[in-house]
Design a protein around this motif. Sequence first.
Motif, PDB file in Angstrom:
ATOM      1  N   LEU A 314       0.872  -1.226  -0.102  1.00  0.00           N
ATOM      2  CA  LEU A 314       0.071   0.273   0.118  1.00  0.00           C
ATOM      3  C   LEU A 314       0.852   1.176   0.045  1.00  0.00           C
ATOM      4  CD1 LEU A 314      -3.185   0.842   1.699  1.00  0.00           C
ATOM      5  CD2 LEU A 314      -1.498   2.422   2.486  1.00  0.00           C
ATOM      6  N   LEU A 315       1.735   1.036   0.746  1.00  0.00           N
ATOM      7  CA  LEU A 315       2.740   2.291   0.814  1.00  0.00           C
ATOM      8  C   LEU A 315       3.349   2.857  -0.701  1.00  0.00           C
ATOM      9  CD1 LEU A 315       4.909   1.438   4.076  1.00  0.00           C
ATOM     10  CD2 LEU A 315       2.864   3.240   3.744  1.00  0.00           C
ATOM     11  N   ALA A 316       3.778   1.500  -1.156  1.00  0.00           N
ATOM     12  CA  ALA A 316       4.316   1.810  -2.583  1.00  0.00           C
ATOM     13  C   ALA A 316       3.420   2.327  -3.450  1.00  0.00           C
ATOM     14  CB  ALA A 316       4.940   0.536  -3.206  1.00  0.00           C
ATOM     15  N   ASP A 317       1.944   1.907  -3.627  1.00  0.00           N
ATOM     16  CA  ASP A 317       1.076   2.142  -4.021  1.00  0.00           C
ATOM     17  C   ASP A 317       0.772   3.721  -3.914  1.00  0.00           C
ATOM     18  OD1 ASP A 317       0.422  -0.216  -5.249  1.00  0.00           O
ATOM     19  OD2 ASP A 317      -0.908  -0.608  -4.017  1.00  0.00           O
ATOM     20  N   GLN A 318       0.726   4.007  -2.804  1.00  0.00           N
ATOM     21  CA  GLN A 318       0.401   5.544  -2.521  1.00  0.00           C
ATOM     22  C   GLN A 318       1.878   6.350  -2.463  1.00  0.00           C
ATOM     23  OE1 GLN A 318      -2.145   6.053   0.805  1.00  0.00           O
ATOM     24  NE2 GLN A 318      -3.456   4.547   0.292  1.00  0.00           N
ATOM     25  N   GLN A 319       2.841   5.808  -3.136  1.00  0.00           N
ATOM     26  CA  GLN A 319       4.091   6.530  -3.093  1.00  0.00           C
ATOM     27  C   GLN A 319       4.669   7.229  -1.854  1.00  0.00           C
ATOM     28  OE1 GLN A 319       3.248   9.431  -6.473  1.00  0.00           O
ATOM     29  NE2 GLN A 319       4.173   7.781  -7.820  1.00  0.00           N
ATOM     30  N   VAL A 320       4.639   6.471  -0.720  1.00  0.00           N
ATOM     31  CA  VAL A 320       5.128   6.934   0.417  1.00  0.00           C
ATOM     32  C   VAL A 320       6.516   6.259   0.655  1.00  0.00           C
ATOM     33  CG1 VAL A 320       4.840   6.723   2.943  1.00  0.00           C
ATOM     34  CG2 VAL A 320       2.861   7.114   1.432  1.00  0.00           C
ATOM     35  N   PRO A 321       7.524   6.952   1.024  1.00  0.00           N
ATOM     36  CA  PRO A 321       8.861   6.303   1.203  1.00  0.00           C
ATOM     37  C   PRO A 321       8.792   5.291   2.296  1.00  0.00           C
ATOM     38  CG  PRO A 321       8.913   8.846   0.873  1.00  0.00           C
ATOM     39  CD  PRO A 321       7.574   8.363   1.186  1.00  0.00           C
ATOM     40  N   PHE A 322       9.568   4.429   2.149  1.00  0.00           N
ATOM     41  CA  PHE A 322       9.762   3.231   3.057  1.00  0.00           C
ATOM     42  C   PHE A 322      11.009   2.479   2.935  1.00  0.00           C
ATOM     43  CE2 PHE A 322       7.673   1.129  -0.304  1.00  0.00           C
ATOM     44  CZ  PHE A 322       8.366  -0.171  -0.456  1.00  0.00           C
ATOM     45  N   GLN A 323      11.489   2.123   4.235  1.00  0.00           N
ATOM     46  CA  GLN A 323      12.551   1.192   4.129  1.00  0.00           C
ATOM     47  C   GLN A 323      12.342   0.063   5.139  1.00  0.00           C
ATOM     48  OE1 GLN A 323      16.496   2.946   5.341  1.00  0.00           O
ATOM     49  NE2 GLN A 323      15.692   5.038   4.819  1.00  0.00           N
ATOM     50  N   VAL A 324      12.914  -1.129   4.785  1.00  0.00           N
ATOM     51  CA  VAL A 324      12.798  -2.482   5.596  1.00  0.00           C
ATOM     52  C   VAL A 324      13.973  -2.689   6.476  1.00  0.00           C
ATOM     53  CG1 VAL A 324      11.889  -4.952   5.387  1.00  0.00           C
ATOM     54  CG2 VAL A 324      10.941  -3.087   3.856  1.00  0.00           C
ATOM     55  N   VAL A 325      13.754  -3.123   7.428  1.00  0.00           N
ATOM     56  CA  VAL A 325      14.940  -3.508   8.379  1.00  0.00           C
ATOM     57  C   VAL A 325      14.747  -4.802   9.032  1.00  0.00           C
ATOM     58  CG1 VAL A 325      16.232  -3.113  10.445  1.00  0.00           C
ATOM     59  CG2 VAL A 325      15.294  -1.246   9.258  1.00  0.00           C
ATOM     60  N   PRO A 326      15.332  -5.816   8.357  1.00  0.00           N
ATOM     61  CA  PRO A 326      15.008  -7.366   9.034  1.00  0.00           C
ATOM     62  C   PRO A 326      15.370  -7.573  10.114  1.00  0.00           C
ATOM     63  CG  PRO A 326      17.061  -7.308   7.594  1.00  0.00           C
ATOM     64  CD  PRO A 326      16.411  -5.894   7.401  1.00  0.00           C
ATOM     65  N   GLY A 327      14.629  -8.605  10.856  1.00  0.00           N
ATOM     66  CA  GLY A 327      14.845  -9.061  12.421  1.00  0.00           C
ATOM     67  C   GLY A 327      15.171 -10.227  12.192  1.00  0.00           C
ATOM     68  N   ILE A 328      15.722 -10.715  13.497  1.00  0.00           N
ATOM     69  CA  ILE A 328      16.139 -12.169  13.770  1.00  0.00           C
ATOM     70  C   ILE A 328      14.709 -12.832  13.670  1.00  0.00           C
ATOM     71  CG2 ILE A 328      16.974 -13.846  15.200  1.00  0.00           C
ATOM     72  CD1 ILE A 328      19.141 -11.988  15.958  1.00  0.00           C
ATOM     73  N   THR A 329      14.205 -13.888  12.837  1.00  0.00           N
ATOM     74  CA  THR A 329      13.104 -14.280  12.961  1.00  0.00           C
ATOM     75  C   THR A 329      12.978 -15.432  14.163  1.00  0.00           C
ATOM     76  OG1 THR A 329      11.272 -15.701  11.646  1.00  0.00           O
ATOM     77  CG2 THR A 329      13.728 -16.246  11.429  1.00  0.00           C
ATOM     78  N   ALA A 330      11.670 -15.831  14.551  1.00  0.00           N
ATOM     79  CA  ALA A 330      11.626 -16.783  15.618  1.00  0.00           C
ATOM     80  C   ALA A 330      12.047 -18.014  15.301  1.00  0.00           C
ATOM     81  CB  ALA A 330      10.112 -16.897  16.012  1.00  0.00           C
ATOM     82  N   ALA A 331      12.312 -18.536  14.380  1.00  0.00           N
ATOM     83  CA  ALA A 331      12.970 -19.974  14.048  1.00  0.00           C
ATOM     84  C   ALA A 331      14.594 -19.888  14.384  1.00  0.00           C
ATOM     85  CB  ALA A 331      12.477 -20.294  12.604  1.00  0.00           C
ATOM     86  N   SER A 332      15.142 -18.819  14.031  1.00  0.00           N
ATOM     87  CA  SER A 332      16.441 -18.732  14.104  1.00  0.00           C
ATOM     88  C   SER A 332      16.882 -18.506  15.700  1.00  0.00           C
ATOM     89  CB  SER A 332      17.001 -17.704  13.314  1.00  0.00           C
ATOM     90  OG  SER A 332      18.360 -17.528  13.693  1.00  0.00           O
ATOM     91  N   GLY A 333      16.014 -17.334  16.077  1.00  0.00           N
ATOM     92  CA  GLY A 333      16.215 -16.922  17.595  1.00  0.00           C
ATOM     93  C   GLY A 333      15.859 -17.898  18.789  1.00  0.00           C
ATOM     94  N   CYS A 334      14.901 -18.447  18.258  1.00  0.00           N
ATOM     95  CA  CYS A 334      14.059 -19.625  19.503  1.00  0.00           C
ATOM     96  C   CYS A 334      14.963 -20.855  19.469  1.00  0.00           C
ATOM     97  CB  CYS A 334      12.639 -19.764  19.258  1.00  0.00           C
ATOM     98  SG  CYS A 334      11.608 -18.325  19.570  1.00  0.00           S
ATOM     99  N   SER A 335      15.356 -21.547  18.328  1.00  0.00           N
ATOM    100  CA  SER A 335      16.069 -22.768  17.992  1.00  0.00           C
ATOM    101  C   SER A 335      17.637 -22.367  18.729  1.00  0.00           C
ATOM    102  CB  SER A 335      16.131 -22.844  16.658  1.00  0.00           C
ATOM    103  OG  SER A 335      16.809 -22.184  15.862  1.00  0.00           O
ATOM    104  N   SER A 336      18.196 -21.159  18.511  1.00  0.00           N
ATOM    105  CA  SER A 336      19.490 -21.148  19.017  1.00  0.00           C
ATOM    106  C   SER A 336      19.334 -21.030  20.648  1.00  0.00           C
ATOM    107  CB  SER A 336      19.811 -19.802  18.400  1.00  0.00           C
ATOM    108  OG  SER A 336      20.144 -19.802  17.060  1.00  0.00           O
ATOM    109  N   TYR A 337      18.346 -20.229  21.099  1.00  0.00           N
ATOM    110  CA  TYR A 337      18.304 -20.290  22.517  1.00  0.00           C
ATOM    111  C   TYR A 337      17.846 -21.758  23.257  1.00  0.00           C
ATOM    112  CZ  TYR A 337      19.253 -15.386  23.355  1.00  0.00           C
ATOM    113  OH  TYR A 337      19.689 -14.120  23.278  1.00  0.00           O
ATOM    114  N   ALA A 338      17.295 -22.270  22.495  1.00  0.00           N
ATOM    115  CA  ALA A 338      17.037 -23.594  22.963  1.00  0.00           C
ATOM    116  C   ALA A 338      17.802 -24.991  22.726  1.00  0.00           C
ATOM    117  CB  ALA A 338      15.521 -24.131  22.186  1.00  0.00           C
ATOM    118  N   GLY A 339      18.922 -24.250  21.896  1.00  0.00           N
ATOM    119  CA  GLY A 339      20.014 -25.462  21.780  1.00  0.00           C
ATOM    120  C   GLY A 339      19.521 -26.390  20.475  1.00  0.00           C
ATOM    121  N   ILE A 340      18.914 -26.018  19.640  1.00  0.00           N
ATOM    122  CA  ILE A 340      18.371 -26.881  18.694  1.00  0.00           C
ATOM    123  C   ILE A 340      18.763 -26.374  17.211  1.00  0.00           C
ATOM    124  CG2 ILE A 340      16.155 -27.791  17.601  1.00  0.00           C
ATOM    125  CD1 ILE A 340      14.769 -27.635  19.971  1.00  0.00           C
ATOM    126  N   PRO A 341      20.022 -26.685  16.748  1.00  0.00           N
ATOM    127  CA  PRO A 341      20.347 -26.106  15.493  1.00  0.00           C
ATOM    128  C   PRO A 341      19.298 -26.498  14.236  1.00  0.00           C
ATOM    129  CG  PRO A 341      21.806 -28.098  16.285  1.00  0.00           C
ATOM    130  CD  PRO A 341      20.810 -27.876  17.130  1.00  0.00           C
TER     131      PRO A 341
END
Length: 456
Positions: A314-341
């Motif tokens: 929608l932002l692109a359709d209405q020509q509103v500037p935006f940026q996307v900043v990725p985050g650590i997804t739950a799969a990566s974060g939770c598995s790492s903290y649970a000791g499950i590679p």
Amino acid sequence: MNWLPLLHRSNDVKFIIFGGGQVAHRKVQTLIKFTEAITVVSPELDSRLQALVSKGRIQHIQSLAQQEHVLVGYRIVAATDNAKVNQQIASWAKALSCPVSIADDPSHSDFIFPAIIDRNPVMIAISSASESPALTRYLRNQLDAALSSRIPQLAQFTASLRRSIRSRFDDSKKRQQLWRTLMSSAMPNLVLAGKEDQAQAICDDVIAGKGHNGEVFLVGAGPGDPELLTLKAVRLIQQADVVFYDRLVSPAILEYCNSKAEMHYVGKAKSDHAVPQTEINQLLADHAKMGKTVLRLKGGDPFIFGRGGEEIELLADQQVPFQVVPGITAASGCSSYAGIPLTHRDYAQSVRFVTGHLKDGSANLPWSELIHPQQTLVIYMGLTGISHISQELMAHGMSSDTPIALIEKGTLPEQKVYTSTLADISDVIANNSISAPTLTIVGDVVRLHKKLSWYS
């Protein structure tokens, strides 16, 4: 405060450093960035100082400290490994009214050395008044990591802009108003993102008195632990004028928000949407069109089951500037903290992410595609349907003794990990009070949990 921080023009300052060891080298390391008028007095030099002498970067007087080595007009640094010698050097310096810095003796020093963050032409000096050098170094490293590497480009951009504004406006109050508007607009972040042309367009609109769009930042807040935020995410969280945040964004992360920011909760739980998705999309655009810096803060990564794509469409359709900043997804974060590679050469060579809660409220997954040996299956938002999911997996050929883990509140202090098999997971759920957010991992890698678990 006993120390007055000042900036001196470096080409007017000359130094004589007494000492040839590690302490003297640290002082030289700081000074050599700003001046070449450095003379070191010492019978011997460590290899690093000797290398600087060989390159002609510093001068060396091979001698014990003598009164004649102290010269009027120089700043003196007493950095030998002998406290009595340092005091003697200081007395010579004070007799000639030369400012002196004495290693490990700030109370008798005229100046001390701060830790420096260099983003030329921007420079930040940090000092603990020599009370805790370790703390000073720690703070420098923390700030250095948090500051964008493109600060010099922003400094150059604003310097050029300053000249332009001064040439066009005589009224100092008008200039101050323009700067307040510009620095709270999307301009600084656009420059830091390497988008100088877009930044200049905003500046032109502001200077011309026209309205200007702000910018929307779609930011992944990670799985919960605030220390898993990216540096860019922290910077944007602190700068935002308006914040729209989800249920999965932890309170500790919200503490980073500007105290003056407008805070809007737009979280979703099953059958409980605080604000419909279409309204969220439009709210982001509307606030940006007011010229505000808008932060859309989402748990995990906004592009992995986070509806981030829908919002920026929608932002692109209405020509509103935006940026996307990725985050650590739950799969990566939770598995790492649970000791499950998620992958392991002996257990799994691939990983697949699926959601257990689809748009129509069902869990009609492509079951046959999920049954593969040596593959890890990660299920988001599947807690309420896990019994149904496990039955379907078994019905389509997955072994009933396949290990499964439920990670509740992963990466947070309240994290709990429940392990079982597909056949028995329903009993685990029935006998425990497990609540969302909970991530499900299915596959042989779960067997490693007890051995590799490190977070409690």
